[in-house]
Design a protein around this motif. Structure first.
Motif, PDB file in Angstrom:
ATOM      1  N   VAL A   1      -5.857  -4.464  -8.052  1.00 41.33           N
ATOM      2  CA  VAL A   1      -5.773  -3.193  -8.771  1.00 41.33           C
ATOM      3  C   VAL A   1      -6.905  -2.244  -8.380  1.00 41.33           C
ATOM      4  N   PHE A   2      -7.942  -2.766  -7.708  1.00 38.29           N
ATOM      5  CA  PHE A   2      -9.082  -1.941  -7.294  1.00 38.29           C
ATOM      6  C   PHE A   2      -9.052  -1.600  -5.806  1.00 38.29           C
ATOM      7  N   ALA A   3      -8.025  -2.055  -5.089  1.00 35.06           N
ATOM      8  CA  ALA A   3      -8.002  -1.940  -3.637  1.00 35.06           C
ATOM      9  C   ALA A   3      -7.313  -0.664  -3.162  1.00 35.06           C
ATOM     10  N   ASP A   4      -7.504  -0.357  -1.874  1.00 41.78           N
ATOM     11  CA  ASP A   4      -6.782   0.735  -1.215  1.00 41.78           C
ATOM     12  C   ASP A   4      -5.473   0.238  -0.622  1.00 41.78           C
ATOM     13  N   GLU A   5      -5.519  -0.967  -0.068  1.00 42.78           N
ATOM     14  CA  GLU A   5      -4.337  -1.595   0.510  1.00 42.78           C
ATOM     15  C   GLU A   5      -4.241  -3.021   0.012  1.00 42.78           C
TER      16      GLU A   5
ATOM     17  N   SER B   1       0.791  -5.057   5.474  1.00 42.65           N
ATOM     18  CA  SER B   1      -0.232  -4.452   4.609  1.00 42.65           C
ATOM     19  C   SER B   1       0.179  -3.019   4.301  1.00 42.65           C
ATOM     20  N   ILE B   2       0.169  -2.664   3.008  1.00 44.08           N
ATOM     21  CA  ILE B   2       0.627  -1.336   2.589  1.00 44.08           C
ATOM     22  C   ILE B   2      -0.347  -0.751   1.566  1.00 44.08           C
ATOM     23  N   PRO B   3      -0.348   0.574   1.432  1.00 45.48           N
ATOM     24  CA  PRO B   3      -1.182   1.203   0.404  1.00 45.48           C
ATOM     25  C   PRO B   3      -0.770   0.751  -0.996  1.00 45.48           C
ATOM     26  N   VAL B   4      -1.732   0.684  -1.882  1.00 46.08           N
ATOM     27  CA  VAL B   4      -1.479   0.207  -3.237  1.00 46.08           C
ATOM     28  C   VAL B   4      -0.559   1.147  -4.012  1.00 46.08           C
ATOM     29  N   ASP B   5      -0.522   2.428  -3.629  1.00 46.43           N
ATOM     30  CA  ASP B   5       0.326   3.378  -4.353  1.00 46.43           C
ATOM     31  C   ASP B   5       1.723   3.520  -3.752  1.00 46.43           C
ATOM     32  N   THR B   6       2.131   2.577  -2.896  1.00 47.76           N
ATOM     33  CA  THR B   6       3.463   2.627  -2.287  1.00 47.76           C
ATOM     34  C   THR B   6       4.547   2.571  -3.369  1.00 47.76           C
ATOM     35  N   PRO B   7       5.540   3.441  -3.315  1.00 47.65           N
ATOM     36  CA  PRO B   7       6.625   3.417  -4.308  1.00 47.65           C
ATOM     37  C   PRO B   7       7.325   2.059  -4.358  1.00 47.65           C
ATOM     38  N   GLY B   8       7.572   1.587  -5.569  1.00 48.74           N
ATOM     39  CA  GLY B   8       8.229   0.302  -5.752  1.00 48.74           C
ATOM     40  C   GLY B   8       7.268  -0.860  -5.868  1.00 48.74           C
ATOM     41  N   LEU B   9       5.979  -0.619  -5.609  1.00 49.72           N
ATOM     42  CA  LEU B   9       4.961  -1.665  -5.689  1.00 49.72           C
ATOM     43  C   LEU B   9       4.259  -1.561  -7.033  1.00 49.72           C
TER      44      LEU B   9
ATOM     45  N   TYR C   1      -4.562  -2.395  12.408  1.00 49.21           N
ATOM     46  CA  TYR C   1      -4.900  -2.724  11.019  1.00 49.21           C
ATOM     47  C   TYR C   1      -6.413  -2.841  10.853  1.00 49.21           C
ATOM     48  N   HIS C   2      -7.023  -3.589  11.749  1.00 51.77           N
ATOM     49  CA  HIS C   2      -8.480  -3.760  11.720  1.00 51.77           C
ATOM     50  C   HIS C   2      -9.184  -2.421  11.899  1.00 51.77           C
ATOM     51  N   ARG C   3      -8.717  -1.641  12.835  1.00 51.12           N
ATOM     52  CA  ARG C   3      -9.352  -0.342  13.105  1.00 51.12           C
ATOM     53  C   ARG C   3      -9.205   0.596  11.912  1.00 51.12           C
ATOM     54  N   ARG C   4      -8.012   0.609  11.318  1.00 50.39           N
ATOM     55  CA  ARG C   4      -7.774   1.506  10.176  1.00 50.39           C
ATOM     56  C   ARG C   4      -8.700   1.187   9.009  1.00 50.39           C
ATOM     57  N   LEU C   5      -8.813  -0.093   8.693  1.00 50.27           N
ATOM     58  CA  LEU C   5      -9.679  -0.479   7.584  1.00 50.27           C
ATOM     59  C   LEU C   5     -11.133  -0.164   7.887  1.00 50.27           C
ATOM     60  N   ALA C   6     -11.576  -0.486   9.112  1.00 52.08           N
ATOM     61  CA  ALA C   6     -12.990  -0.306   9.460  1.00 52.08           C
ATOM     62  C   ALA C   6     -13.377   1.167   9.512  1.00 52.08           C
ATOM     63  N   GLU C   7     -12.566   1.968  10.182  1.00 56.98           N
ATOM     64  CA  GLU C   7     -12.919   3.369  10.375  1.00 56.98           C
ATOM     65  C   GLU C   7     -12.861   4.169   9.083  1.00 56.98           C
ATOM     66  N   ASN C   8     -11.998   3.744   8.147  1.00 57.06           N
ATOM     67  CA  ASN C   8     -11.876   4.463   6.875  1.00 57.06           C
ATOM     68  C   ASN C   8     -12.589   3.748   5.732  1.00 57.06           C
TER      69      ASN C   8
ATOM     70  N   ALA D   1      -7.138  -5.806  -0.482  1.00 54.65           N
ATOM     71  CA  ALA D   1      -6.973  -7.075  -1.186  1.00 54.65           C
ATOM     72  C   ALA D   1      -5.889  -7.877  -0.474  1.00 54.65           C
ATOM     73  N   PHE D   2      -5.752  -9.129  -0.847  1.00 51.18           N
ATOM     74  CA  PHE D   2      -4.665  -9.887  -0.241  1.00 51.18           C
ATOM     75  C   PHE D   2      -3.979 -10.733  -1.299  1.00 51.18           C
ATOM     76  N   THR D   3      -2.701 -10.960  -1.064  1.00 50.37           N
ATOM     77  CA  THR D   3      -1.928 -11.841  -1.937  1.00 50.37           C
ATOM     78  C   THR D   3      -1.013 -12.676  -1.053  1.00 50.37           C
ATOM     79  N   ILE D   4      -1.304 -13.965  -1.024  1.00 48.82           N
ATOM     80  CA  ILE D   4      -0.604 -14.853  -0.096  1.00 48.82           C
ATOM     81  C   ILE D   4      -0.088 -16.102  -0.808  1.00 48.82           C
ATOM     82  N   THR D   5      -0.011 -16.019  -2.141  1.00 43.84           N
ATOM     83  CA  THR D   5       0.444 -17.156  -2.930  1.00 43.84           C
ATOM     84  C   THR D   5       1.787 -16.826  -3.567  1.00 43.84           C
ATOM     85  N   ASN D   6       2.741 -17.726  -3.425  1.00 45.86           N
ATOM     86  CA  ASN D   6       4.073 -17.495  -3.976  1.00 45.86           C
ATOM     87  C   ASN D   6       4.142 -17.906  -5.443  1.00 45.86           C
ATOM     88  N   PRO D   7       4.913 -17.174  -6.251  1.00 44.49           N
ATOM     89  CA  PRO D   7       5.128 -17.605  -7.632  1.00 44.49           C
ATOM     90  C   PRO D   7       5.973 -18.865  -7.650  1.00 44.49           C
ATOM     91  N   HIS D   8       5.714 -19.719  -8.609  1.00 47.49           N
ATOM     92  CA  HIS D   8       6.450 -20.981  -8.687  1.00 47.49           C
ATOM     93  C   HIS D   8       7.180 -21.048 -10.027  1.00 47.49           C
TER      94      HIS D   8
END
Length: 477
Positions: A181-185, A206-214, A129-136, A141-148
């Protein structure tokens, strides 16, 4: 590889599913709610790709310094200098720029063994994961908060609904996807404590932002509501947006999974690797920059108003400059108190005690700084022309220029400064930032409690105990 701003913008035209005001956004790079902020982020990439700041922003290996695993205090300083360049570009108002999660990914790679558990071997994926982000040169972005909702329904939160040979299928939502909305993953996980047996929600991937269903449901865009750069100089260019992230039967390949069905590892990946303190290092540098900017606005206001020589005003500005120095001191202290990771095998990370304390300082200091500057600004930031069109109008323009000038400052310059101050202090964009800084690193009941875990209490108790032990009832004088 350091990509250009043009290449970054091209990557956003991937068919990602972004919703705003009941309509699907076809292209965030051209939509009036997102295009200027996308261009501002593209400018960050251009600074690293080809500018006078390239050596500051990148390593000799050709990756952004935020991705480098620091091996010394000097490396931390070099990383902070890169953070500072990017932070100054948006005056501290773009919080979750690509270097934020880059530091988190470097933290994972510094201690990958934590990702290997009895339920999933994730260390290889964390390093990849680290290598993929760095080399490319990717923006994650990250989302780690649950809806309440208060209903107790567990189908609201991202969970696995099916397991396949090639990966897992997930459904559910996460909230406050800042910059997503501005991220790659986008990395999807949880930083909130899970119940010991809640393995169904214990995962991170971690998945690409254009993943189907996302899909991404945007909050109201302040950029879309801006009248233009003159009238809204900050909100028109630096609205990084926040969105609800919804997964509807999203397939996640195994190689994209970091933790799986392990409650301890899913939470510890943020706290027992350098990831979180790396977040704070970037955020603290940005916060310091933001206070510098706001204090600069205050100084310009007092000089324009001719009040800069008044004792009460000089004291107020002095108080603001003291706040800037505090913010700077936390950054330098965290670097100076850096700690080895895995005995040095994973390099070093900023000092935990100071990093955790910075969260308390920033959340409490920001509202105080805003209040101080509002007092200096007075009512002048309220009575302003509706837009730049008033100044440009052939009949109205001369009237506005006559009555809204200040001694030594033409009306256009005065209005320009006051509109900047309002956008930073009183607009809806400004209100979001005040609330954002209050909860940037979580709720107070969380970070205040966690400060107890960071250490320091023993030394405080030892010193008080030493005083008590130095005398007794026999020594009354």
């Amino acid at each position: 590889m350091i990509r250009s701003g043009r290449k970054y913008l091209e990557s956003l035209r991937d068919g990602r599913e972004v919703w705003l005001d009941g309509e699907r956004v076809k292209d965030v790079t051209s939509h009036p709610a997102f295009r200027n902020t996308a261009a501002s982020i593209a400018h960050l990439y251009d600074l690293a790709h080809d500018s006078e700041y390239r050596t500051t922003l990148t390593t000799p290996d050709g990756v952004h310094r935020a991705y480098a695993i620091p091996r010394s205090r000097e490396d931390l300083v070099a990383r902070r200098e890169a953070y500072k360049v990017w932070a100054e570009t948006s005056y501290g108002f773009l919080g979750r720029t690509p270097d934020y999660m880059a530091g988190g990914a470097a933290g994972f790679a510094a201690a990958p063994e934590l990702f290997d558990t009895d339920t999933f071997a994730g260390s290889g994926n964390a390093v990849a994961y680290h290598r993929r982000l760095a080399e490319n040169d990717l923006y994650c972005a990250f989302t780690i908060t649950n809806p309440h909702s208060g209903t107790g329904d567990d189908d609201l939160v991202v969970r696995v609904v099916q397991e396949r040979d090639g990966g897992i299928v997930v459904s559910g939502a996460k909230s406050i996807g800042t910059g997503a909305v501005f991220a790659d993953e986008v990395i999807v996980g949880t930083i909130e404590p899970l119940a010991p047996g809640d393995v169904d929600h214990a995962l991170c991937f971690s998945i690409p932002v254009d993943t189907p269903g996302l899909s991404f449901v945007s909050r109201r865009s302040y950029e879309a509501g801006a009248r233009g750069t003159f009238d809204n100089p900050l909100s028109s260019r630096f609205d990084e947006n926040d969105s609800l992230i919804v997964c509807e039967d999203v397939f996640v390949p195994w190689e994209r999974v970091l933790t799986y069905r392990n409650v301890e590892a899913t939470g510890a990946m943020w706290w027992r690797t350098p990831a979180y303190v790396n977040f704070v290092h970037q955020a603290a540098t940005r916060f310091w920059t933001k206070l510098e900017f706001l204090t600069g606005v205050a100084i310009l206001l007092t000089r324009m108003n001719g009040t800069d020589g008044l004792p009460a005003v000089t004291q107020s500005v002095g108080r603001l400059l003291g706040m800037v120095a505090q913010a700077k001191a936390f950054v330098l202290a965290a670097e100076a108190s850096c700690e080895p990771v895995n005995g040095g095998a994973g390099g070093v990370m900023p000092g935990t005690e100071i990093s955790y304390a910075q969260r308390i300082m920033a959340a409490e200091l920001y509202p105080r700084a805003l209040q101080e500057i509002k007092q200096l600004a007075g009512g002048s930031i309220i009575q302003l022309p509706a837009s730049a069109e008033d100044l440009l109008h052939p009949e109205l323009g001369p009237v506005v220029r006559k009555y809204l000038r200040a001694p030594g400052t033409p009306a256009e310059g005065r209005i320009k400064l006051l509109k900047l101050a309002w956008d930073a202090l009183g607009s809806e964009f400004a209100a979001r930032h005040e609330q954002y800084e209050r909860f940037y690193h979580g709720a107070p009941h969380v970070y205040l409690t966690m400060q107890n875990w960071a250490g320091g209490a023993e030394n405080c108790e030892r010193l008080a105990r030493a005083c008590l032990d130095g005398y007794d009832l026999g020594r009354t004088r």
